[in-house]
Scaffold this motif. Structure first.
Motif, PDB file in Angstrom:
ATOM      1  N   PRO A  80      14.918  -2.354  33.072  1.00 22.08           N
ATOM      2  CA  PRO A  80      16.272  -1.983  32.654  1.00 22.08           C
ATOM      3  C   PRO A  80      16.288  -1.376  31.251  1.00 22.08           C
ATOM      4  O   PRO A  80      16.979  -0.380  31.013  1.00 22.08           O
ATOM      5  CB  PRO A  80      17.036  -3.306  32.705  1.00 22.08           C
ATOM      6  N   GLU A  81      15.513  -1.962  30.344  1.00 24.35           N
ATOM      7  CA  GLU A  81      15.488  -1.463  28.966  1.00 24.35           C
ATOM      8  C   GLU A  81      14.923  -0.045  28.879  1.00 24.35           C
ATOM      9  O   GLU A  81      15.446   0.783  28.128  1.00 24.35           O
ATOM     10  CB  GLU A  81      14.672  -2.419  28.082  1.00 24.35           C
ATOM     11  N   GLU A 132      17.568   2.354  30.363  1.00 23.18           N
ATOM     12  CA  GLU A 132      18.679   2.509  29.420  1.00 23.18           C
ATOM     13  C   GLU A 132      18.266   3.364  28.221  1.00 23.18           C
ATOM     14  O   GLU A 132      19.050   4.207  27.759  1.00 23.18           O
ATOM     15  CB  GLU A 132      19.160   1.137  28.954  1.00 23.18           C
ATOM     16  N   PRO A 154      24.223   3.976  28.574  1.00 26.83           N
ATOM     17  CA  PRO A 154      24.202   3.021  29.690  1.00 26.83           C
ATOM     18  C   PRO A 154      25.525   2.263  29.747  1.00 26.83           C
ATOM     19  O   PRO A 154      26.070   1.867  28.712  1.00 26.83           O
ATOM     20  CB  PRO A 154      23.048   2.081  29.346  1.00 26.83           C
ATOM     21  N   TRP A 214      26.309  -0.101  32.725  1.00 29.88           N
ATOM     22  CA  TRP A 214      26.265  -1.347  33.497  1.00 29.88           C
ATOM     23  C   TRP A 214      24.905  -1.550  34.138  1.00 29.88           C
ATOM     24  O   TRP A 214      24.135  -0.611  34.278  1.00 29.88           O
ATOM     25  CB  TRP A 214      27.372  -1.382  34.554  1.00 29.88           C
ATOM     26  N   ARG A 215      24.665  -2.802  34.526  1.00 24.04           N
ATOM     27  CA  ARG A 215      23.504  -3.199  35.331  1.00 24.04           C
ATOM     28  C   ARG A 215      24.055  -3.986  36.514  1.00 24.04           C
ATOM     29  O   ARG A 215      24.720  -4.998  36.333  1.00 24.04           O
ATOM     30  CB  ARG A 215      22.564  -4.124  34.559  1.00 24.04           C
ATOM     31  N   VAL A 263      15.857   0.079  38.867  1.00 28.35           N
ATOM     32  CA  VAL A 263      14.902  -0.620  38.005  1.00 28.35           C
ATOM     33  C   VAL A 263      14.201  -1.798  38.679  1.00 28.35           C
ATOM     34  O   VAL A 263      13.127  -2.214  38.231  1.00 28.35           O
ATOM     35  CB  VAL A 263      15.548  -1.070  36.677  1.00 28.35           C
ATOM     36  N   LEU A 303      18.310  -3.818  41.630  1.00 29.54           N
ATOM     37  CA  LEU A 303      19.079  -3.677  40.389  1.00 29.54           C
ATOM     38  C   LEU A 303      19.052  -2.227  39.934  1.00 29.54           C
ATOM     39  O   LEU A 303      18.005  -1.580  39.944  1.00 29.54           O
ATOM     40  CB  LEU A 303      18.499  -4.574  39.286  1.00 29.54           C
ATOM     41  N   VAL A 327      20.644   0.570  36.855  1.00 36.45           N
ATOM     42  CA  VAL A 327      21.335   0.852  35.597  1.00 36.45           C
ATOM     43  C   VAL A 327      22.225   2.053  35.869  1.00 36.45           C
ATOM     44  O   VAL A 327      21.763   3.079  36.378  1.00 36.45           O
ATOM     45  CB  VAL A 327      20.333   1.168  34.464  1.00 36.45           C
TER      46      VAL A 327
END
Length: 170
Positions: free
Chosen positions: A40-41, A44, A54, A56-57, A77, A119, A121
């Motif tokens: 995720p990082e 983003e 970014p 939302w997740r 992700v 998941l 992003v």
């Protein structure tokens, strides 16, 4: 981290009478980030560096929907999923970590199936705020009016100011 812009597919989805879709092509970057590096990082950071903050997740709704006030980018992700893009008359796509989909305003999308850890992003161009429409009676022509007013982004969330989005959407 440098993103891979070489595995890009441009897909067109046209108005089916319920979902407006778009004359702009949906852009599907297969493995924009390497599968093992698609945290995720990292996703983003890629989007933010290219002017798409970014937002939302989460997962993706299981019902057909679209946005008439913003273009949307989905960066996978974790996990995997099968998506339906373009509404009920559209096409199915399998997605995995590292894949990025840039969805023009008006293009319907939904999750058909996914792994339990799926998941995404999500992000939108700077200054664009999304609405949520489901193809219900009465949404159009107001939605069509909104879609026509959504500006083309100044940057590609994967490729930046000189990315493929600029060539495909102008």
């Amino acid at each position: 981290m440098v993103a891979n812009i070489d595995r890009l597919r441009a897909e067109r989805f046209y108005d089916d009478g319920t979902f407006p879709n778009s004359s702009l092509p949906l852009l599907f970057y297969e493995e924009a980030l390497p599968r093992g590096a698609a945290s995720p990082e990292q996703m983003e950071a890629l989007f933010a560096a290219n002017g798409w903050p970014p937002a939302w997740r989460a997962s993706i709704f299981t019902y057909h929907h679209y946005h008439s006030t913003a273009h949307e980018t989905l960066g996978v992700v974790l996990g995997s999923a099968r998506l339906m893009l373009g509404g009920p008359e559209g096409r199915e796509f399998d997605v995995e970590p590292g894949d990025v989909i840039i969805i023009p305003a008006g293009v319907a999308h939904r999750r058909l199936d996914s792994s339990s850890d799926f998941l995404v992003v999500g992000c939108y161009p700077l200054g664009q705020d999304w609405d949520l429409l489901r193809g219900q009676p009465g949404e159009r022509p107001h939605a069509d009016h909104n879609i026509a007013r959504v500006p083309v982004p100044k940057t590609d969330p994967v490729g930046g100011a000189d990315g493929p989005l600029i060539r495909h959407w102008r």
